[in-house]
Scaffold this active site. Structure first.
Site, PDB file in Angstrom:
ATOM      1  CB  ALA A  35      -0.939   0.000   1.199  1.00  0.00           C
ATOM      2  CB  CYS A  44       4.810   1.364 -12.273  1.00  0.00           C
ATOM      3  SG  CYS A  44       6.077   1.208 -11.002  1.00  0.00           S
ATOM      4  N   PRO A  67       3.411   4.336  -0.801  1.00  0.00           N
ATOM      5  CG  PRO A  67       4.013   6.342  -1.870  1.00  0.00           C
ATOM      6  CD  PRO A  67       4.078   4.843  -2.027  1.00  0.00           C
TER       7      PRO A  67
HETATM    8  C1  LIG Z   1       4.899  -0.249  -6.124  1.00  0.00           C
HETATM    9  S1  LIG Z   1       5.078   0.057  -4.444  1.00  0.00           S
HETATM   10  C2  LIG Z   1       3.402   0.311  -3.965  1.00  0.00           C
HETATM   11  C3  LIG Z   1       2.869   1.666  -4.310  1.00  0.00           C
HETATM   12  C4  LIG Z   1       1.523   1.952  -3.665  1.00  0.00           C
HETATM   13  N1  LIG Z   1       0.562   0.911  -4.024  1.00  0.00           N
HETATM   14  C5  LIG Z   1       0.976   3.300  -4.049  1.00  0.00           C
HETATM   15  O1  LIG Z   1       0.159   3.365  -4.957  1.00  0.00           O
HETATM   16  O2  LIG Z   1       1.350   4.298  -3.426  1.00  0.00           O
HETATM   17  C6  LIG Z   1       5.383  -1.511  -3.796  1.00  0.00           C
HETATM   18  C7  LIG Z   1       5.344  -1.599  -2.278  1.00  0.00           C
HETATM   19  O3  LIG Z   1       5.402  -2.977  -1.931  1.00  0.00           O
HETATM   20  C8  LIG Z   1       6.008  -3.065  -0.674  1.00  0.00           C
HETATM   21  N2  LIG Z   1       6.400  -4.485  -0.498  1.00  0.00           N
HETATM   22  C9  LIG Z   1       7.465  -5.155  -0.988  1.00  0.00           C
HETATM   23  N3  LIG Z   1       7.426  -6.450  -0.614  1.00  0.00           N
HETATM   24  C10 LIG Z   1       6.309  -6.608   0.129  1.00  0.00           C
HETATM   25  C11 LIG Z   1       5.698  -7.691   0.818  1.00  0.00           C
HETATM   26  N4  LIG Z   1       6.239  -8.909   0.807  1.00  0.00           N
HETATM   27  N5  LIG Z   1       4.557  -7.483   1.495  1.00  0.00           N
HETATM   28  C12 LIG Z   1       3.981  -6.247   1.519  1.00  0.00           C
HETATM   29  N6  LIG Z   1       4.521  -5.176   0.892  1.00  0.00           N
HETATM   30  C13 LIG Z   1       5.641  -5.347   0.201  1.00  0.00           C
HETATM   31  C14 LIG Z   1       7.148  -2.077  -0.737  1.00  0.00           C
HETATM   32  O4  LIG Z   1       7.549  -1.658   0.553  1.00  0.00           O
HETATM   33  C15 LIG Z   1       6.503  -0.945  -1.539  1.00  0.00           C
HETATM   34  O5  LIG Z   1       6.005   0.046  -0.667  1.00  0.00           O
END
Ligand SMILES: C[S@@+](CC[C@H](N)C(=O)[O-])C[C@H]1O[C@@H](n2cnc3c(N)ncnc32)[C@H](O)[C@@H]1O
Length: 422
Positions: free
Chosen positions: A106, A217, A108
């Site tokens: 989720a 993305c 930032p």
């Molecule tokens: C593409 S970003 C998400 C952007 C967000 N959905 C937004 O629209 O602002 C991916 C996110 O996945 C998180 N992440 C990575 N591995 C993860 C896991 N195993 N479980 C939950 N979150 C994870 C990262 O910390 C990062 O914040």
């Protein structure tokens, strides 16, 4: 090491596109600037010509020299700066008031805030993310947008799925990805493996007939169409749905997903697919319902009519949807933190002052020019007799005016002050 006769993945992808050269020239940006408009915080003003984002009803392309941080609208939460492509997954998820929705990656919070606003003041949004500092930013962004339905939990997705299988109507997996960086085949493969694991864990959260949107993305096929295909191949209880959205391209496999391209739509490269849990599997659903906190506090002091629950923990007062108030998960943020204290000594949080104004709390109207001066920290001579909430003429929620007769200032912490806003 990458084999010498195999092109790196981005070049391989480009060679499969009719406009591959334009793609390679555009993939690293810059992209068309875009914002998303809050449904209850008035109309953005002073931005010049804006153009509707075809696939996102609340999305607007702005001019490239319009930096959102320079606008009062950004600080009042009237708009949220968000790439146009990033607005697509929630449009496909289509959250409905009253639903339980989980955003598993989720932070930032661009998409979480979009989901929260679609739920309105009914339902539950559970936000997970593996990164504690990113979860803190997420919690602040939810507060700044006045989302009352959200619970930000530190619980890892696989534990959540073990304890509460089938608890959600809809789940979003906006997966970590390679973005538009040049990566080796090995790196892309490793990322795809991680994404597939996350998708599998997240799928266990969806109730029978519920929906899941997977998005990234990145333009890498290995992290997009191939992840979805691998998931479907090993999960017969799921199907891909055919998605169409105005102005978007279909996916590269004709499997129902959507692609956005920098050289075509002007956004960052993006992929999204909507999957449906079929009814066949006997999933034992374990809901997220927990203990309802004792009400204890009357929200009617500020708002005569609201469906939100209000409760107290220590000297902190919260308001949120009934589902967020009683959600069984451990939380780092829950609903709206209204403020601290009691009676006359109660101090309203600035973001919650905005959230109350947005929900119709009585507020005096100040001009856009005065609002900019107040946000910069100036004291103004305003025709009010006692401390009051304030909003702009175009409906932007400003906050609480404090002071004494004749000299009124906006009660916000100094870190939030900005000068020279438009
Ligand atoms: C593409 S970003 C998400 C952007 C967000 N959905 C937004 O629209 O602002 C991916 C996110 O996945 C998180 N992440 C990575 N591995 C993860 C896991 N195993 N479980 C939950 N979150 C994870 C990262 O910390 C990062 O914040």
């Amino acid at each position: 090491m990458m084999s010498r006769d195999r092109p790196p993945p981005l070049a391989a992808l480009a060679s499969s596109l009719s406009d591959g050269e334009s793609f390679l020239a555009a993939v690293a940006g810059p992209f068309r600037r875009a914002i998303r408009v809050h449904p209850r915080r008035g109309t953005p003003s002073g931005w010049g010509t804006m153009v509707q984002v075809p696939w996102s009803p609340s999305g607007l392309f702005t001019s490239d020299d319009a930096d959102p941080g320079d606008f009062l609208d950004h600080h009042l939460g009237t708009i949220y700066a968000q790439d146009a492509a990033s607005q697509l997954p929630v449009v496909l998820l289509d959250p409905q008031p009253g639903e339980t929705v989980i955003d598993v990656c989720a932070a930032p919070g661009s998409k979480s805030t979009q989901i929260g606003l679609a739920l309105g003041d009914e339902g539950l949004l559970v936000c997970c993310d593996a990164s504690p500092p990113r979860r803190r930013v997420l919690s602040e962004n939810l507060a700044r947008q006045g989302v009352a339905s959200a619970v930000v939990t530190p619980m890892p997705v696989h534990i959540l799925a073990q304890r509460h299988p089938g608890c959600a109507d809809a789940v979003l997996v906006d997966a970590p990805c390679s973005g538009h960086e040049q990566r080796s085949s090995k790196q892309v493969e490793r990322m795809a493996q991680r994404q597939l694991e996350l998708l599998e864990q997240a799928s266990r959260l969806v109730r029978p007939c519920g929906r899941l949107v997977y998005s990234t993305c990145t333009p890498y096929v290995e992290e997009d169409e191939q992840v979805v295909a691998a998931f479907l191949a090993s999960h017969p209880g799921w199907a891909a749905e055919a998605c169409v959205a105005p102005g978007c391209d279909g996916d590269l496999r004709g499997a129902g997903g959507i692609r956005l391209w920098p050289q075509r739509q002007g956004s960052e490269a993006f992929f999204a697919a909507r999957l449906r849990a079929l009814d066949g599997d006997a999933v034992q659903c374990v809901s997220l319902n927990g203990i309802v906190p004792p009400a204890g506090v009357e929200l009617s002091a500020w708002l005569p009519h609201t469906g939100l629950m209000c409760w107290r923990r220590g000297n902190a007062v919260f308001a949120g949807t009934a589902q967020a108030a009683s959600c069984a998960l451990p939380s780092e943020a829950r609903g709206l933190l209204l403020g601290h204290g009691e009676g006359e000594r109660f101090r309203l949080e600035p973001w919650s002052a905005q959230a109350l104004i947005e929900r119709g709390a009585a507020a005096v109207v100040v001009s856009h020019a005065d609002a900019i001066r107040l946000w910069a920290g100036e004291e103004l001579d305003l025709p009010i007799a006692r401390p009051a909430l304030a909003r702009t003429a175009s409906g932007g929620p400003l906050g609480e005016l404090a002071g004494a007769s004749g000299r009124w200032r906006l009660d916000i912490p100094s870190r939030m002050r900005r000068t020279g806003l438009r």
